[in-house]
Design a protein around this motif. Structure first.
Motif, short mmCIF file in Angstrom:
data_model
loop_
_atom_site.label_atom_id
_atom_site.label_comp_id
_atom_site.label_asym_id
_atom_site.label_seq_id
_atom_site.Cartn_x
_atom_site.Cartn_y
_atom_site.Cartn_z
N VAL A 61 0.86 -1.18 0.00
CA VAL A 61 0.00 0.00 0.00
C VAL A 61 0.90 1.24 0.00
N LEU A 62 0.50 2.24 -0.78
CA LEU A 62 1.25 3.50 -0.82
C LEU A 62 0.48 4.60 -0.09
N LEU A 63 1.21 5.40 0.67
CA LEU A 63 0.69 6.61 1.31
C LEU A 63 1.62 7.75 0.93
N HIS A 64 1.15 9.00 1.03
CA HIS A 64 2.05 10.11 0.66
C HIS A 64 2.69 10.78 1.87
N ASN A 65 2.25 10.39 3.10
CA ASN A 65 2.77 11.06 4.27
C ASN A 65 2.75 10.09 5.46
N ASP A 66 3.82 10.09 6.26
CA ASP A 66 3.84 9.16 7.38
C ASP A 66 2.84 9.51 8.48
N ASN A 67 2.26 10.71 8.43
CA ASN A 67 1.20 11.08 9.38
C ASN A 67 -0.03 10.19 9.21
N GLN A 68 -0.16 9.57 8.05
CA GLN A 68 -1.32 8.73 7.76
C GLN A 68 -1.18 7.31 8.31
N ILE A 84 11.75 5.76 8.06
CA ILE A 84 11.18 6.43 6.88
C ILE A 84 11.93 7.73 6.61
N GLU A 85 12.17 8.50 7.66
CA GLU A 85 12.82 9.80 7.49
C GLU A 85 14.23 9.67 6.91
N ALA A 87 15.56 6.97 5.27
CA ALA A 87 15.74 6.06 4.12
C ALA A 87 16.20 6.86 2.91
N ASP A 88 17.27 6.41 2.27
CA ASP A 88 17.76 7.14 1.10
C ASP A 88 17.26 6.52 -0.21
N LYS A 89 16.52 5.42 -0.10
CA LYS A 89 15.89 4.83 -1.28
C LYS A 89 14.52 4.30 -0.86
N PRO A 90 13.65 3.98 -1.82
CA PRO A 90 12.30 3.55 -1.46
C PRO A 90 12.29 2.39 -0.45
N LEU A 91 11.50 2.57 0.62
CA LEU A 91 11.46 1.61 1.71
C LEU A 91 10.02 1.21 2.00
N THR A 92 9.76 -0.08 1.92
CA THR A 92 8.45 -0.62 2.29
C THR A 92 8.62 -1.28 3.65
N ILE A 116 5.87 4.99 2.07
CA ILE A 116 5.59 6.42 1.92
C ILE A 116 6.30 6.80 0.63
N VAL A 117 5.51 7.17 -0.37
CA VAL A 117 6.04 7.33 -1.71
C VAL A 117 6.56 8.75 -1.94
#
Length: 193
Positions: A61-68, A84-85, A87-92, A116-117
């Motif tokens: 699942v993708l979200l745009h903000n970690d507040n969600q 998340i903060e 991570a220097d590359k995409p992290l699931t 967080i995309v």
């Protein structure tokens, strides 16, 4: 026109498709994905059918903000926000105790992988849609993941309701995200580097 400028018409058509329970083919911060409303069980069912994917395999699942995160996961460990903060590359991250998502999007053990995309099109789409999106590689199960739009099979292209125009001419690196599992106590382990 800048390659990073998001076309409003493209965005609106993708939004309309999602709101109507349809499937979209769209670029993400990793590879092209098949997406739908992650809270709509019938839409998620269409994703499994198109991919020929076993229903026991969970989706991302993708979200745009970690507040969600707290809206979709019970007890988000504090360390998740730090991971998340920095991570220097995409992290699931795979979290325990998913909530408010389609039952068939969540793994049998109640866990869900969330990313967080950071991607111009995805961020705008998610901000306007205001719900999480399913993101699964744009391929039939068992076939290689496409590295760019041209690699996506005609079967997948023909099986979605809308194909996003943004990013079709860009060559991606074809790399999937790093995947970590984190338990409520904050202990984590890499599942895919």
């Amino acid at each position: 026109m800048s390659p990073h400028l998001v076309n409003k018409d493209d965005l609106n058509k993708a939004l309309e498709t999602l709101k109507n329970g349809g499937l979209i083919l769209y670029p993400t911060d990793t590879i092209w994905g098949i997406g739908c409303d992650a809270t709509n069980e019938a839409a998620v069912e269409k994703v499994f059918a198109l991919k020929g994917r076993e229903k026991t395999k969970s989706l991302i699942v993708l979200l745009h903000n970690d507040n969600q995160l707290a809206s979709y996961v019970n007890d988000v460990p504090e360390v998740a926000y730090e991971l998340i903060e920095y991570a220097d590359k995409p992290l699931t991250i795979v979290y325990s105790n998913a909530k408010n998502l389609a039952k068939n999007a969540v793994a049998v053990d109640g866990s869900i992988g969330i990313r967080i995309v950071r991607h111009p099109f995805c961020e705008q789409l998610l901000q306007r849609f205001r719900k999480p999106l399913i993101s699964t590689s744009a391929n039939i199960s068992g076939e290689p993941s496409p590295t760019c739009f041209d690699d996506i099979s005609p079967v997948v292209k023909g099986g979605v309701d809308y194909i996003v125009g943004y990013g079709q001419h860009e060559k991606g690196d074809g790399k999937s995200s790093t995947v970590m599992k984190i338990d409520p106590s904050g202990k984590f382990a890499f599942l895919r580097k």
